[in-house]
Design an enzyme around this catalytic site. Sequence first.
Site, mmCIF file in Angstrom:
data_model
loop_
_atom_site.group_PDB
_atom_site.id
_atom_site.type_symbol
_atom_site.label_atom_id
_atom_site.label_comp_id
_atom_site.label_asym_id
_atom_site.label_seq_id
_atom_site.Cartn_x
_atom_site.Cartn_y
_atom_site.Cartn_z
ATOM 1 N N ARG A 265 -13.088 12.864 2.713
ATOM 2 C CA ARG A 265 -11.809 13.531 2.986
ATOM 3 C C ARG A 265 -11.251 14.165 1.718
ATOM 4 O O ARG A 265 -10.681 15.247 1.750
ATOM 5 C CB ARG A 265 -10.803 12.533 3.559
ATOM 6 C CG ARG A 265 -11.129 12.122 4.987
ATOM 7 C CD ARG A 265 -10.310 10.917 5.414
ATOM 8 N NE ARG A 265 -8.895 11.156 5.299
ATOM 9 C CZ ARG A 265 -7.994 10.222 4.979
ATOM 10 N NH1 ARG A 265 -8.354 8.974 4.774
ATOM 11 N NH2 ARG A 265 -6.728 10.517 4.894
ATOM 12 N N HIS B 56 0.843 -1.189 0.000
ATOM 13 C CA HIS B 56 0.000 0.000 0.000
ATOM 14 C C HIS B 56 0.874 1.233 0.000
ATOM 15 O O HIS B 56 1.864 1.298 0.728
ATOM 16 C CB HIS B 56 -0.893 -0.001 1.240
ATOM 17 C CG HIS B 56 -2.049 0.932 1.104
ATOM 18 N ND1 HIS B 56 -3.287 0.527 0.649
ATOM 19 C CD2 HIS B 56 -2.160 2.258 1.342
ATOM 20 C CE1 HIS B 56 -4.108 1.560 0.626
ATOM 21 N NE2 HIS B 56 -3.453 2.626 1.035
ATOM 22 N N SER C 55 -7.033 4.520 7.696
ATOM 23 C CA SER C 55 -7.530 4.192 6.357
ATOM 24 C C SER C 55 -6.697 3.053 5.754
ATOM 25 O O SER C 55 -7.228 2.052 5.261
ATOM 26 C CB SER C 55 -7.447 5.448 5.480
ATOM 27 O OG SER C 55 -7.545 5.134 4.129
ATOM 28 N N LYS D 242 -7.882 -1.354 5.774
ATOM 29 C CA LYS D 242 -8.002 -2.113 4.528
ATOM 30 C C LYS D 242 -7.064 -3.312 4.526
ATOM 31 O O LYS D 242 -7.387 -4.377 4.012
ATOM 32 C CB LYS D 242 -7.708 -1.200 3.335
ATOM 33 C CG LYS D 242 -8.848 -0.221 3.093
ATOM 34 C CD LYS D 242 -8.563 0.742 1.984
ATOM 35 C CE LYS D 242 -7.491 1.729 2.326
ATOM 36 N NZ LYS D 242 -7.582 3.026 1.675
ATOM 37 N N ASP E 257 -14.224 3.060 5.219
ATOM 38 C CA ASP E 257 -13.132 3.785 4.558
ATOM 39 C C ASP E 257 -13.590 4.350 3.228
ATOM 40 O O ASP E 257 -13.218 5.457 2.848
ATOM 41 C CB ASP E 257 -11.910 2.891 4.343
ATOM 42 C CG ASP E 257 -10.780 3.690 3.708
ATOM 43 O OD1 ASP E 257 -10.334 4.664 4.334
ATOM 44 O OD2 ASP E 257 -10.384 3.383 2.568
HETATM 45 N N1 URA Z 1 -4.005 5.975 1.154
HETATM 46 C C1 URA Z 1 -5.103 5.495 1.802
HETATM 47 O O1 URA Z 1 -5.518 4.371 1.594
HETATM 48 N N2 URA Z 1 -5.704 6.262 2.662
HETATM 49 C C2 URA Z 1 -5.303 7.507 2.929
HETATM 50 O O2 URA Z 1 -5.901 8.134 3.748
HETATM 51 C C3 URA Z 1 -4.178 8.020 2.261
HETATM 52 C C4 URA Z 1 -3.539 7.223 1.378
#
Ligand code: URA
Length: 434
Positions: free
Chosen positions: A168, A82, A183, A187, A161
């Site tokens: 956001r 990620h 966030s 995930k 999320d």
């Molecule tokens: N990537 C994400 O999944 N969430 C965020 O808030 C910022 C970057």
Amino acid sequence: MRAVDLIERKRDGGELAPDEIRWLLGEYVAGRVPDYQMAAFLMAVYFRGMSELETVALTEVMAESGDRIDLSAIPGVKVDKHSTGGVGDTVTLILVPLMAAAGLVCAKLSGRALGHTGGTIDKFEAIPGVRTELSLPEIRAQAARIGAVIADHTAEVVPADRLLYELRDVTGTVPSLPLIASSVLSKKLAGGADAIVLDVKCGDGAFMRREEDARRLAETLVRVGNRLGKKFSALITAMDQPLGRMAGNALEVKQAIEVLRGEGPEDLREVTLALGAELLVLAGEASDPDEAQARLVKLIASGAAWRRFRELVSAQGGDVRAVEEPERLPRAAQVVEVASPASGYVEKLRAHEIGVAAGLLGAGREVKGAKVDPAAGVELVHKVGDEVEAGAPLARLHVGRPDRADEACRLVAAAYTIGSIRPRPSPLVLGRIA
Ligand code: URA
């Protein structure tokens, strides 16, 4: 409980209890707390931050807001990566098939463009026909069959999320350490991976501009992530200038294809290999990063990663001819050049401005749920360290929104600093938190 009381407490710098966070988020996901109250809460968190206890609670509540992806019946180590978001960061499109080619299983849930940064789902969907809204059984079946999946966060997995991310994006509340951490981690918790590498971007084009903030985010992510029961490690990588030479959806797909075919820009390749090597080591598939990198280099050179990418595209309904012949990918009707105002060297190339310009041209969205233009974006003809002549093109704008082209042009021109001294190359991998 009343949302307004919790908003006020956070606004005044107080701490919320886990059950209060659970209530607020639960009510929001159920539609009983409106967007405007959640937006106010997010802004309060942006200014006041959260304690580690609050961050852990928020992460857990978000992860539990939907189903989890159970990949345990599939043989092989399950890995995931990620990025906290950058400009030109098309690593996922390369890394997912590369990991599958290495015999690992990578079923990646990705996001859409956020703020000035691009999103893997918007990029992958730039390939005609690609479908990213996969059901959980589809994700599991594809992971078992080819070891590679790139899917949008389904409504079933971490719905909290999905809702917060969109809110956001349009309320200026993205660059907040606890909101990014919860966030990302929620995930990863809900995904089925055992080993996860995080790419924490740092610099002008990242949500964390200063190295100490990026390091704090990386440490929080790894500490909270490990506390929640999975193997995490993080690399801090530079995002002062964009990665590669493209910012935009189809443009970045083209760039990913180049790297998968053994070509492409060196910086994009280096960051991808560093993250891939970290994953192989974390997954117990290699004893050190050098051995892991050598293996990955071979998988690219042999064409194995490229073959896996075509399988991935085909499995998700994409037109394989469009990736075999990338000139078939969506192309902008209008391309405008930005010329260098002087002769000299590119001393700076601010990723943030390039990301905003790509968004203005149509690659990002300004309101929730808007469509992006797959062809729009910015092609960087020159990057930091390159010598340029006055009047020569610095960048090309692939225009999806002609009404915004002038503004984008000004931004791209302002993103470049041309000077008389060639800057020394700076490192791409700035740190590792394991
Ligand atoms: N990537 C994400 O999944 N969430 C965020 O808030 C910022 C970057």
